[in-house]
Enzyme design. Structure first.
Site, PDB file in Angstrom:
ATOM      1  N   HIS A 175     -42.857  38.885 -34.448  1.00  0.00           N
ATOM      2  CA  HIS A 175     -42.425  37.681 -34.880  1.00  0.00           C
ATOM      3  C   HIS A 175     -40.647  37.705 -34.974  1.00  0.00           C
ATOM      4  CE1 HIS A 175     -46.409  36.237 -35.652  1.00  0.00           C
ATOM      5  NE2 HIS A 175     -46.482  37.165 -36.816  1.00  0.00           N
ATOM      6  N   ASP A 224     -52.962  44.955 -33.686  1.00  0.00           N
ATOM      7  CA  ASP A 224     -51.998  44.696 -34.811  1.00  0.00           C
ATOM      8  C   ASP A 224     -51.982  45.828 -35.849  1.00  0.00           C
ATOM      9  OD1 ASP A 224     -51.679  42.732 -33.328  1.00  0.00           O
ATOM     10  OD2 ASP A 224     -51.960  41.134 -34.620  1.00  0.00           O
ATOM     11  N   LYS A 254     -47.258  39.441 -29.285  1.00  0.00           N
ATOM     12  CA  LYS A 254     -47.552  38.324 -29.439  1.00  0.00           C
ATOM     13  C   LYS A 254     -46.809  37.607 -30.627  1.00  0.00           C
ATOM     14  CE  LYS A 254     -51.654  39.303 -31.933  1.00  0.00           C
ATOM     15  NZ  LYS A 254     -51.054  38.992 -33.660  1.00  0.00           N
ATOM     16  N   CYS A 286     -56.539  38.137 -36.280  1.00  0.00           N
ATOM     17  CA  CYS A 286     -56.237  38.245 -35.147  1.00  0.00           C
ATOM     18  C   CYS A 286     -57.602  39.188 -34.308  1.00  0.00           C
ATOM     19  CB  CYS A 286     -55.023  38.967 -34.894  1.00  0.00           C
ATOM     20  SG  CYS A 286     -53.670  38.234 -35.256  1.00  0.00           S
ATOM     21  N   HIS A 323     -43.419  39.001 -42.049  1.00  0.00           N
ATOM     22  CA  HIS A 323     -44.191  40.150 -41.789  1.00  0.00           C
ATOM     23  C   HIS A 323     -43.896  40.348 -40.213  1.00  0.00           C
ATOM     24  CE1 HIS A 323     -46.986  37.028 -40.608  1.00  0.00           C
ATOM     25  NE2 HIS A 323     -47.473  37.553 -39.739  1.00  0.00           N
TER      26      HIS A 323
HETATM   27  C1  VGL Z   1     -52.277  38.441 -38.397  1.00  0.00           C
HETATM   28  C2  VGL Z   1     -51.905  36.834 -40.225  1.00  0.00           C
HETATM   29  C3  VGL Z   1     -50.751  36.579 -39.793  1.00  0.00           C
HETATM   30  C4  VGL Z   1     -53.495  39.460 -38.050  1.00  0.00           C
HETATM   31  C5  VGL Z   1     -51.263  38.193 -38.005  1.00  0.00           C
HETATM   32  O1  VGL Z   1     -52.735  40.321 -37.097  1.00  0.00           O
HETATM   33  O2  VGL Z   1     -54.410  39.359 -38.090  1.00  0.00           O
HETATM   34  N1  VGL Z   1     -52.874  37.830 -39.604  1.00  0.00           N
HETATM   35  N2  VGL Z   1     -50.248  37.342 -38.509  1.00  0.00           N
HETATM   36 ZN    ZN Z   2     -48.340  36.947 -37.854  1.00  0.00          ZN
END
Ligand code: VGL
Ligand code: ZN
Length: 196
Positions: free
Chosen positions: A55, A11, A97, A141, A72
């Site tokens: 998302h 991510d 994801k 994550c 986000h």
């Molecule tokens: C994540 C919060 C919300 C991450 C993803 O990638 O750690 N954190 N969505």
């Molecule tokens: Zn997220």
């Protein structure tokens, strides 16, 4: 048995970097160390996977629909793009994801490639037994990916110089690192410490 490693970059997207919708403090600071790991894996012809949070506009992951996060990494937006400084190379497999309307999907093991192949199967097809994990965010994550990796039987190396956390509560990232260690993950602090 021979251990084959893969790099799993979690991510590293604009929304998790300074200026983004869910900016992690110094989130972009993972790019330089990750590029050193990427070069190492590329030179060794070892597999590279990059996860992305991907998302829909409406998901229970977001505050407006019952979750805890601001909007986000919405599919197709600039915020969802992988940081342009990250040198993934053409061989890297992108896995996505968080597409469900009713799940958080923090784990990279929830992610699938463009053909629908999940991360665990993608790793197994390559004969990978060890994953080296870095990226964002330490306390969500990255943590969930490491813990699931351990549950699935992978050796896991946490790339500690290449992670940053959200820290909604102070200390969350430090506690996450401890949880990962308790689950059997090993830690390296720089590419020079990593034995492949
Ligand atoms: C994540 C919060 C919300 C991450 C993803 O990638 O750690 N954190 N969505
Ligand atoms: Zn997220």
């Amino acid at each position: 048995m021979e251990k084959k490693a893969a790099l799993v970059v979690v991510d590293v997207q604009n929304d998790f970097c300074p200026g983004g919708a869910l900016a992690v403090a110094d989130g972009d600071q993972v790019v330089a160390p990750l590029n050193r790991y990427l070069e190492r894996f590329t030179n060794a012809a070892l597999p590279i996977f990059a996860t992305r949070d991907w998302h829909p506009e409406k998901t229970s992951h977001f505050k407006a629909y019952g979750g805890i996060w601001p909007v986000h990494c919405v599919q197709g937006t600039f915020g969802a793009e992988i940081h342009r400084g990250l040198k993934l190379g053409s061989g890297a497999v992108i896995v996505s994801k968080g597409m469900a309307a009713d799940a958080d999907s923090y784990s990279g093991f929830d992610a699938v490639d463009s053909a629908g192949v999940g991360l665990a199967d993608g790793l197994r097809v390559e004969g990978v037994t060890r994953i080296c994990v870095g990226g964002l965010a330490t306390d969500y994550c990255v943590k969930q990916t490491v813990l699931d990796g351990r549950k699935l039987g992978f050796d896991v190396v946490l790339l500690k110089d290449a992670i940053r956390g959200v820290d909604l509560a102070p200390g969350d990232s430090a506690r996450a690192v401890q949880e990962m260690l308790d689950a059997g993950a090993r830690v390296v602090d720089s590419v020079t410490e990593l034995a492949l």
